[in-house]
Design an enzyme around this catalytic site. Structure first.
Site: not given
Ligand SMILES: *[C@@H]1O[C@H](CO)[C@@H](O)[C@H](O)[C@H]1NC(C)=O
Ligand SMILES: *[C@@H]1O[C@H](CO)[C@@H](O)[C@H](O)[C@H]1NC(C)=O
Ligand SMILES: *[C@@H]1O[C@H](CO)[C@@H](O)[C@H](O)[C@H]1NC(C)=O
Length: 524
Positions: A258, A318-320, A371
């Site tokens: 992000h 998050d969300e890597v 995460e």
């Protein structure tokens, strides 16, 4: 059909003055009893027993705000219209601890007692923060009859929050939100007794935070460095405005994913992605293999740690997306050198670990998205794990896992208010029970609260307020009131009435269903 008619009646006849969120204990005097309130002649003051008095900015200013809200109720009836009824003239506040200048924190005591059964009315609390909550409740007890006379019924209230952390997330990266919109949100948060503003301030699309240490970040990463940035003064203004309403501001600078908007202003920070053996020209997450990355983060977060006074920072995590890391030969050789094999979660953990060490050295606590926990990063025991994923198995299981491991948990998964659907979708948010997961009482104690999230892909200043309110109120009541307060019909009645209060206060809250407010919204 009967349901429809009932709902119509409820919307139209919503009783004035029902309080949202529902206080813990409310006793209206059995024999009734009320007094007439003339806004022009009503005053707020400090009781002689109070440890804080005039000069306490938090309360001095709250008195002015709530006095204006009472007056903003609409034109009052002429003084003589009901002159035979007793007049109520004063509410005195008594605060036990002599602190006024600080910031609210996780341990702030927000309980209060309010009595309007005798003159002068008395509001007593441990802290100024509790007094703020009580003033809000008081303002909602004032109601008006058809001829415009204001009343307060004789009522005794004992109140306290069920959860310490009652947050709302705004995303100012997908769309820039003007400072004015943030301040209005803080007002509406205070009306709902929310106490944490989670400022997801930067993300892939734009970097509006104007950094003193790295001014290039917003110069090159904001949508417009002239108009779409938060200056040092803007941030200060938001933090102080929030403080005066008993709201903490927790900033989130989400890394290592992000971060696309960081790239232009911080050359070398992001990982160059490869197409085969040559760089493709696009970039991925922060490059975790370079010492320079950690020097940069140390300096940026040193600044952020001082700009945002709250003990906690939200560090994201998050969300890597691993595809870019995987494509880059230097990252691959680093993986080999470190013995990480093909497990890129280990690389992510390596990065997060070093970042957390930096933050710890600044004496800060941190919150992270789930995460970080899921990937087994070693975090400090006082880390707060933010549970958000809806599609990774029921969030209840994650709440159980996080608390089994002894970490404190914060719930957002069922409260993504940016998701909308036809009908009364506030009800699903309302029916959530944060402690409904398998676990011991000790585990339940580790749930510190939750946050309603308003992600910004489809939200900017045009639709922020109606999408938030009164829907976020459902989360506010779940986090404040007793767990037994969950009757939808009864909640509908109070929430519809509360929505009318929001309109009167200039908040463009959308309707729950058919019905009307008197007066209707008139702020355009
Ligand atoms: C005040 O009391 C009257 C009855 O005397 C009741 O109809 C009304 O709903 C009450 N209002 C509030 C705000 O409690
Ligand atoms: C990076 O830092 C580590 C430890 O601080 C050091 O051992 C290493 O030599 C540094 N690498 C480079 C390329 O400067
Ligand atoms: C919540 O309400 C229930 C039922 O009225 C009561 O037994 C319980 O003590 C209340 N909880 C708190 C924290 O006041």
């Amino acid at each position: 059909m009967a349901g429809l008619v009932l709902a119509l009646l409820l919307a139209g006849l919503a009783p004035a003055g029902a309080v949202w969120p529902q206080p813990q204990l409310v006793r209206e005097w059995p024999g009734g009893g009320r007094c007439r309130l003339s806004p022009a002649r009503f005053r707020f003051g400090y009781a002689s027993s109070s440890a804080v008095g005039p000069g306490c900015a938090v309360l001095d200013q709250a008195f002015q705000r709530y006095w204006r809200l009472l007056c903003g109720f609409g034109p009052a009836a002429p003084e003589d219209a009901r002159s035979w009824e007793p007049l109520c003239t004063e509410l005195l506040v008594s605060v036990a601890t002599p602190h006024c200048d600080g910031f609210p924190d996780m341990d702030s005591v927000e309980s209060y007692k309010l009595s309007t059964s005798e003159e002068p009315f008395l509001l007593s609390s441990e802290s100024v923060w509790g007094a703020l909550r009580g003033l809000e409740t008081f303002s909602q007890l004032v109601w008006r009859d058809e001829d415009g006379t204001f009343y307060v019924n004789k009522t005794d209230i004992v109140d306290f929050p069920r959860f310490a952390h009652r947050g709302l997330l705004l995303d100012t990266s997908r769309h820039y939100l003007p400072v004015r919109a943030i301040l209005e949100t803080l007002d509406a948060m205070a009306y709902n007794k929310f106490n944490v503003f989670h400022w997801h301030i930067v993300d892939d699309p734009s970097f509006p935070y104007e950094s003193t240490a790295f001014p290039e970040l917003s110069r090159k990463g904001a949508y417009s460095p002239a108009t779409h940035v938060y200056t040092v003064n803007d941030v200060k203004l938001v933090i102080e405005y929030a403080r005066l309403r008993g709201i903490r501001v927790i900033s989130e600078f989400d890394t290592p994913g992000h971060t696309l908007s960081w790239g232009p202003g911080a050359p070398g920070l992001l990982t160059p992605c490869y197409a085969g053996s040559i760089p493709s020209g696009s970039y991925g997450p922060v490059n975790p293999t370079l010492n320079a990355t950690y020097q940069f983060m140390a300096e940026l977060f040193r600044e952020v740690s001082t700009v945002f006074p709250d003990f906690y920072l939200h560090l994201g995590g998050d969300e890597v997306d691993f595809t870019c890391w995987r494509s880059n030969p230097e990252i691959r050789s680093f993986m080999q050198k470190m013995g990480f094999g093909q497990d890129y979660a280990k690389l992510e953990s390596f990065y997060i670990q070093r970042l957390l060490n930096i933050l710890s050295s600044y004496g800060k606590g941190y919150m992270v998205w789930q995460e970080v926990f899921d990937n087994g990063v070693k975090v400090k025991p006082d880390t707060i794990i933010h549970v958000w994923r809806e599609n990774a198995g029921p969030y209840q299981q994650e709440m159980a896992r996080v608390t089994t491991a002894g970490y404190r948990a914060l719930l957002s998964a069922p409260w993504y208010l940016n998701h909308i659907s036809y009908g009364q979708d506030w009800q699903a948010a309302y029916q959530v029970e944060p402690l409904e997961f398998e676990g011991s009482p000790e585990q339940k104690e580790l749930v510190i609260g939750g946050e309603a999230c308003m992600w910004g892909e489809y939200v900017d200043v045009t639709n922020l307020t109606p999408r938030l309110w009164p829907r976020a109120g459902a989360v506010a009541e779940r986090l404040w009131s007793n767990e037994t307060v969950r009757n939808l019909q009864e909640a509908y009645t109070r929430l519809a009435a509360f929505r009318c209060i929001l309109l009167r206060r200039g908040i463009r809250a959308q309707p729950l269903f058919t019905g009307f407010c008197n007066p209707e919204y008139s702020g355009f």
